[in-house]
Design an enzyme around this catalytic site. Structure first.
Site, PDB file in Angstrom:
ATOM      1  CG  ASP A  44      -1.786   1.227   1.350  1.00 21.27           C
ATOM      2  OD1 ASP A  44      -1.869   2.002   0.293  1.00 21.27           O
ATOM      3  OD2 ASP A  44      -2.782   1.214   2.195  1.00 21.27           O
ATOM      4  CG  LEU A  45       2.512   2.380  -3.863  1.00 26.12           C
ATOM      5  CD1 LEU A  45       2.951   2.811  -5.063  1.00 26.12           C
ATOM      6  CD2 LEU A  45       4.060   2.198  -3.335  1.00 26.12           C
ATOM      7  CE1 TYR A 133      -1.919  11.278 -12.242  1.00 27.67           C
ATOM      8  CE2 TYR A 133      -1.890  12.795 -14.067  1.00 27.67           C
ATOM      9  CZ  TYR A 133      -1.595  11.482 -13.401  1.00 27.67           C
ATOM     10  OH  TYR A 133      -1.092  10.432 -14.207  1.00 27.67           O
TER      11      TYR A 133
END
Ligand SMILES: NC(=O)c1ccc[n+]([C@@H]2O[C@H](COP(=O)([O-])OP(=O)(O)OC[C@H]3O[C@@H](n4cnc5c(N)ncnc54)[C@H](OP(=O)(O)O)[C@@H]3O)[C@@H](O)[C@H]2O)c1
Length: 299
Positions: A44-45, A133
């Site tokens: 899980d980053l 983003y």
């Protein structure tokens, strides 16, 4: 060689798995290679401690990071999570790769650019992201290069689609079958990229002599399919191939407001990747046909 691929449930991760599982050439030529595909459930980053914990007992020669926070329009409200996954986790992966003496291949985006250049972006052009983003992806790139000045490779790609998950092609096909007319923007220009072509390119690179040589300065490469089009042209071609009876009306970006601003023209110059790794780049229409043939066979 132990090769870790993150983001196994994403478009690119699944495309790499598809090739590794079906291409006998890879088995024959790389039978000493062991691919390990992991998803969020394994690595899980979003959690620094989870990342550290995962790598205590797992050592690799190559790490291919296909995982990312990719919700462009949600990144504003989830900026902290996007920063963790696209920037801080990438920095941490780079530091782990250094310690393990592993090579790192990281995927980035054309959205690091503002889209205002009149010509295709080269790797040395100055990025200037215009949404959250893009900013998180750029800070990820920079952190990686600082922590890992050697032995890493960043591939910027654009407009990724595939036969997996939700993407522009699957969305257009669904909407085109439901509606008689659609409005699609014609003033954002880019290059669609079939995820299988990018996956092939990554697998070509890791076989290449120039990649295998250790102690090389970390580099950025641009990769997309050949050709530049608008989303409007892209939608028209999807309907033409699939014979979907839906009129596509061109509109301007202002007529289709989205939470995140998109760059207008993100065509990328791909000479460097072609020259260094001898990569053949397929035209976007040809690759779109390939993807849609696969989609059709699935129905
Ligand atoms: N899609 C595009 O148009 C585009 C354009 C330019 C560049 N890129 C870049 O290309 C790369 C591949 O994109 P893609 O289209 O294959 O993305 P994708 O389909 O959205 O897949 C991303 C993967 O990352 C995983 N992920 C997200 N958060 C995570 C976390 N906290 N821990 C672990 N895994 C996590 C997701 O897991 P879940 O499946 O569990 O959600 C998903 O499988 C990314 O670096 C992206 O930034 C994409």
């Amino acid at each position: 060689m132990r090769i870790l691929v993150t983001g196994k449930n994403g478009q690119l991760g699944r495309s790499i798995q598809k090739i590794v599982n079906t291409d006998t050439k890879i088995d024959n030529n790389q039978n000493s290679n062991e691919f390990i595909f992991v998803g969020r459930e394994d690595l899980d980053l979003s959690s620094e401690s989870n990342i550290n914990h995962y790598f205590i007992n797992n050592k690799f020669d190559i790490i291919i990071n296909c995982a990312a926070y990719t919700l462009v329009d949600k990144a504003d409200e989830e900026a902290e999570l996007a920063t963790q996954v696209n920037h801080l986790a990438v920095k941490q992966l780079a530091s782990i790769a250094n310690k393990q003496q592993a090579r790192l291949i990281h995927i980035s985006t054309d959205y690091v650019f503002d889209g205002e250049s009149g010509k295709p972006y080269t790797e040395t052009d100055t990025p200037n992201p215009i949404n959250v983003y893009g900013r998180t992806k750029l800070t990820g790139e920079k952190a990686l290069q600082t922590v890992m000045p050697m032995n890493a490779l960043i591939i910027r790609t654009s407009w990724l689609y595939s036969e997996y998950g939700n993407n522009f092609v699957s969305t257009m096909l669904r909407l085109g079958r439901e509606q008689d007319e659609l409005r699609v923007v014609n003033d954002q220009i880019g290059s669609p990229t079939y995820a299988t072509d990018l996956a092939d390119t990554i697998l070509e690179i890791i076989k290449h002599k120039k990649f295998k040589d250790v102690g090389q300065t970390s580099q950025i490469y641009h990769y997309s399919n050949e050709g530049g089009i608008s989303w409007h042209e892209f939608a028209k071609e999807i309907f033409k191939i699939e014979k979907v009876d839906c009129k596509v009306n061109p509109i301007k970006t202002q007529q289709y407001p989205t939470p995140a601003t998109r760059p207008r023209n993100t065509l990328m110059n791909k000479d460097k990747i072609v020259k260094v790794f001898n990569i053949k780049i397929s035209n976007w229409k040809l690759s779109l046909n390939t993807c849609m043939t696969i989609l059709r066979q699935r129905q």
